[in-house]
Scaffold this motif. Structure first.
Motif, PDB file in Angstrom:
ATOM      1  N   MET A   1      26.057  15.821  36.809  1.00 57.64           N
ATOM      2  CA  MET A   1      25.506  14.502  36.500  1.00 57.64           C
ATOM      3  C   MET A   1      25.623  13.593  37.712  1.00 57.64           C
ATOM      4  SD  MET A   1      26.850  11.548  34.010  1.00 57.64           S
ATOM      5  CE  MET A   1      28.029  11.154  35.270  1.00 57.64           C
ATOM      6  N   LYS A   2      24.500  13.057  38.149  1.00 54.97           N
ATOM      7  CA  LYS A   2      24.517  12.136  39.289  1.00 54.97           C
ATOM      8  C   LYS A   2      24.857  10.729  38.808  1.00 54.97           C
ATOM      9  CE  LYS A   2      20.617  14.548  41.406  1.00 54.97           C
ATOM     10  NZ  LYS A   2      21.279  15.568  42.207  1.00 54.97           N
ATOM     11  N   LEU A   4      23.208   8.137  39.510  1.00 58.71           N
ATOM     12  CA  LEU A   4      21.996   7.443  39.075  1.00 58.71           C
ATOM     13  C   LEU A   4      21.785   7.668  37.582  1.00 58.71           C
ATOM     14  CD1 LEU A   4      19.504   5.769  39.617  1.00 58.71           C
ATOM     15  CD2 LEU A   4      18.361   7.798  40.508  1.00 58.71           C
ATOM     16  N   THR A   5      22.094   8.877  37.118  1.00 59.67           N
ATOM     17  CA  THR A   5      21.977   9.163  35.687  1.00 59.67           C
ATOM     18  C   THR A   5      23.025   8.387  34.903  1.00 59.67           C
ATOM     19  OG1 THR A   5      21.211  11.379  36.215  1.00 59.67           O
ATOM     20  CG2 THR A   5      21.951  10.987  33.972  1.00 59.67           C
ATOM     21  N   LEU A   8      22.193   5.002  33.872  1.00 56.04           N
ATOM     22  CA  LEU A   8      21.227   4.794  32.794  1.00 56.04           C
ATOM     23  C   LEU A   8      21.852   4.927  31.411  1.00 56.04           C
ATOM     24  CD1 LEU A   8      18.352   7.099  34.069  1.00 56.04           C
ATOM     25  CD2 LEU A   8      18.277   4.614  34.012  1.00 56.04           C
ATOM     26  N   LEU A   9      22.942   5.683  31.335  1.00 57.49           N
ATOM     27  CA  LEU A   9      23.432   6.096  30.025  1.00 57.49           C
ATOM     28  C   LEU A   9      24.199   4.994  29.323  1.00 57.49           C
ATOM     29  CD1 LEU A   9      24.636   9.702  30.888  1.00 57.49           C
ATOM     30  CD2 LEU A   9      22.585   9.038  29.639  1.00 57.49           C
ATOM     31  N   MET A  45      14.352   3.104  43.638  1.00 60.31           N
ATOM     32  CA  MET A  45      15.380   3.210  42.602  1.00 60.31           C
ATOM     33  C   MET A  45      16.257   1.958  42.569  1.00 60.31           C
ATOM     34  SD  MET A  45      15.117   6.060  40.953  1.00 60.31           S
ATOM     35  CE  MET A  45      13.378   6.277  41.095  1.00 60.31           C
ATOM     36  N   LEU A  89      22.675   9.863  44.569  1.00 60.84           N
ATOM     37  CA  LEU A  89      22.033  11.166  44.425  1.00 60.84           C
ATOM     38  C   LEU A  89      22.851  12.354  44.899  1.00 60.84           C
ATOM     39  CD1 LEU A  89      18.484  10.115  45.685  1.00 60.84           C
ATOM     40  CD2 LEU A  89      19.235  10.335  43.329  1.00 60.84           C
TER      41      LEU A  89
ATOM     42  N   TYR B 296      12.184  10.378  39.503  1.00 56.59           N
ATOM     43  CA  TYR B 296      13.435  10.828  38.896  1.00 56.59           C
ATOM     44  C   TYR B 296      13.145  11.365  37.504  1.00 56.59           C
ATOM     45  CZ  TYR B 296      18.538  10.912  38.606  1.00 56.59           C
ATOM     46  OH  TYR B 296      19.843  11.311  38.538  1.00 56.59           O
ATOM     47  N   GLU B 324      17.442  15.975  36.238  1.00 55.95           N
ATOM     48  CA  GLU B 324      18.763  15.917  35.615  1.00 55.95           C
ATOM     49  C   GLU B 324      18.646  16.347  34.164  1.00 55.95           C
ATOM     50  OE1 GLU B 324      22.140  13.458  36.816  1.00 55.95           O
ATOM     51  OE2 GLU B 324      21.714  15.490  37.482  1.00 55.95           O
ATOM     52  N   PRO B 334      20.637   8.072  24.256  1.00 60.07           N
ATOM     53  CA  PRO B 334      21.656   7.161  24.784  1.00 60.07           C
ATOM     54  C   PRO B 334      21.137   6.392  25.992  1.00 60.07           C
ATOM     55  CG  PRO B 334      22.098   9.360  25.564  1.00 60.07           C
ATOM     56  CD  PRO B 334      20.876   9.467  24.692  1.00 60.07           C
TER      57      PRO B 334
END
Lengths: 125, 484
Positions: A1-2, A4-5, A8-9, A45, A89, B296, B324, B334
């Motif tokens: 998991m980066k 950047l991800t 978002l979560l 981004m 990243l 992305y 990802e 989520p």
């Protein structure tokens, strides 16, 4: 998991709402992957990034200082973009957990993939 | 259609044709124009014909085609007026032996295409007639001459019915060998005299079926012949493996051509965030990431085995920088509201997904996370699509389709129905869908495509304004449960 991800979560445990963000990151295995630097992509981004969450995650992983906000003209600031490229990243959390700040619910990260499935009693619907 | 149409366009640029899965022809026509700057693009009875100066490696990038051929000759169909065996055989001989110039032209064009291509592939040498099924035992090879044996389907002789385009309707990977049982074959032998400036004498042609192993290595080229009511077409396949079989996809899920076509509708722009919330093996994301790399991509699924497969696919394609994966349920994402630019997804068919509640919950959650102006492209079964129509409370004005260049020659409507794609004036057909109970999603366009055994619909929606409710509160859900 980066990262950047991670940025978002948000936790979607019932009743938590916007207080489910950001998820508290804890990592037991991290890998740094070289990723080809694409300044245009990184610049696009940047506006999507939640900075406080990113700073918190970067600190947890001891990645060094992340600016509070992008400086004006960041699109042309290569040093800045490279730093952000690395943080967003190139850092991959392979094993660890994400914790809902409101409910304390833990979501495991395994083989780089976070598992955010909720049980029936935890979901909104 | 010009009679005896030779394999040369204006200025000597070579003519090609592609086969495509049923329903994907508008995507292919658009793609050859955009990717290859193709001209004289026309669709006719299952094939897209075009002219381009692009080299092999560019042509190899076509994403919505099944197979691509260099055109040798396209002309009027064999006449059915007097279906006597002798007459038909005579016409077929003429088809092959008349105008040897077009054959030689095609061969030299084909050779120069191969020479320009950095990686020369050795082509199998057997010629396969797509109508033929059985291996002929009496084939004879004569070198130093162009000799063609044509195998003929006796059914055509008798009744000249509409020939099914088996190679594309079957949508099979590998050679066009979709079966039609009970075929009778007739063998013709024909000889074509060499012209004065003949190509190298080692060039031989043979018609056979499923030639493989050492026998297959004897020859240098393959000839493809298709005879139906609309045309007689002869071509040389450019690649041994269909284009639909991607080198970068390790474990295939959804058909790659369909996945690419869906991504092409999603208005993916650089810097976007694209989500596939039921990604399975990740085919859609792989196709999209190959075509639009500065984006992305996030794929989610509930199944460990699917995610593992997707992870393997992503690594094999070297796209782990851009794609990802998360273990997440589509009805409970989520993600904050309005954070995703495009959603592309193949909604699973079948009994596992109940109609009604599930499909509406899925669409509601998708609508929530999609930003205003964002795009959703879904692959829906007939049932799901009908369900979404039935759930609609009122009709909504359609977004008018953009300007698509009308194809001047290919006005064929192979699929009759208002909701299916027509290839005449408009290269897309908007749905007359009622709006689903998701306040802001507007149906833009819809294409019926073949998945082989079943049909499906590629449906595109756009989010026009903020949704009425983000959380599936009781009254919202109840009002949408109208489908019985």
């Amino acid at each position: 998991m980066k990262l950047l991800t991670h940025n978002l979560l948000t936790s979607h445990v019932r009743g938590v709402g916007p207080r489910g963000f950001p998820l508290r990151l804890q990592a037991t295995e991290v890998r740094i992957n070289p990723v080809e630097f694409n300044p245009d992509f990184v610049a696009r981004m940047i506006p999507k990034v939640e900075w406080a969450a990113l700073r918190e995650a970067a600190n947890t992983l001891q990645l060094g200082e992340v600016p509070t906000e992008p400086v004006e003209g960041y699109e042309r600031d290569e040093a800045f973009l490279r730093k952000m490229h690395h943080v967003l990243l190139e850092v991959d959390v392979l094993e660890g957990t994400l914790q809902c700040p409101e409910s304390g619910r833990l979501f495991p990260i395994s083989r780089g993939i976070p598992n955010m499935l909720l049980n029936d009693d935890e979901t909104e619907s | 259609m010009e009679p005896g149409d030779a394999g040369l366009g204006t200025k000597g640029a070579p003519r090609f044709f592609c086969t495509a899965g049923r329903g994907l022809e508008p995507f292919l026509m658009r793609e050859v124009r955009e990717r290859l700057a193709a001209t004289q693009v026309e669709y006719m009875s299952g094939k897209v014909f075009f002219i381009t100066c692009s080299n092999l490696s560019m042509i190899k990038n076509l994403k919505s085609a099944e197979r691509v051929f260099l055109l040798i000759k396209k002309q009027f169909p064999l006449t059915a007026s007097s279906p006597s065996k002798g007459k038909i055989l005579h016409e077929m001989r003429r088809l092959i032996s008349d105008d040897p110039g077009s054959w030689l032209n095609a061969i030299s064009l084909w050779k120069s295409l191969l020479e320009n291509d950095a990686q020369k592939e050795k082509l199998s040498q057997s010629i396969s007639n797509p109508l033929k099924r059985k291996v002929d035992e009496n084939e004879i090879v004569i070198s130093k001459k162009l000799k063609v044996e044509v195998q003929k389907n006796e059914e055509i002789q008798q009744a000249f019915p509409q020939v099914k385009q088996v190679e594309e309707s079957a949508l099979e990977q590998g050679d066009s060998n979709a079966g039609r049982e009970n075929l009778q074959e007739k063998e013709l032998e024909d000889e074509v005299e060499e012209a004065a400036d003949a190509p190298s004498p080692a060039f031989t042609f043979r018609v056979s079926c499923r030639c493989s192993g050492t026998v297959a290595k004897v020859f240098t080229a393959q000839i493809f012949i298709h005879l139906n009511d609309v045309y007689s077409v002869l071509g040389i396949p450019l690649f041994r493996v269909p284009l639909a079989s991607r080198t970068y996809i390790q474990m295939a899920g959804l058909r790659s051509t369909i996945a690419w076509a869906m991504a092409s509708l999603a208005e993916i722009k650089a810097g976007a965030l694209v989500l596939d919330p039921m990604c399975g093996l990740g085919t859609i994301l792989l196709e999209a990431a190959k075509e639009w790399p500065n984006v992305y991509y996030v794929g989610t699924d509930v199944s460990d085995s699917q995610l593992l497969g997707a992870q393997g696919n992503v690594k094999a394609a070297n796209l782990q920088d851009r794609i990802e994966l998360l273990k997440v349920s589509v009805v409970d994402l989520p993600l904050p509201s309005e954070c995703v630019d495009s959603i592309i997804s193949d909604i699973p068919f079948g009994k596992k997904f109940k109609l009604g509640k599930d499909i509406t919950s899925i669409l509601q959650e998708m609508e929530r996370v999609l930003r205003v102006g964002g795009t959703i492209v879904l692959l829906l079964s007939e049932d799901h699509r009908r369900c979404l129509q039935d759930c609609g409370e009122s009709s909504v004005p359609q977004i008018p389709p953009g300007n698509h260049p009308a194809d001047p020659e290919g006005k064929e409507n192979t699929i009759p129905s208002e909701t299916e794609s027509s290839l005449g004036e408009a290269s897309k057909q908007e749905c007359l869908d009622k709006m689903p109970p998701f306040g802001s999603l507007v149906s833009v366009e819809c294409y019926k495509v073949s998945l082989g055994k079943t049909d499906a619909f590629i449906c595109k929606y756009k989010k026009s304004q903020a949704a009425r409710c983000y959380l599936p509160e009781p009254h919202c859900v109840q009002s949408s449960l109208l489908a019985s």
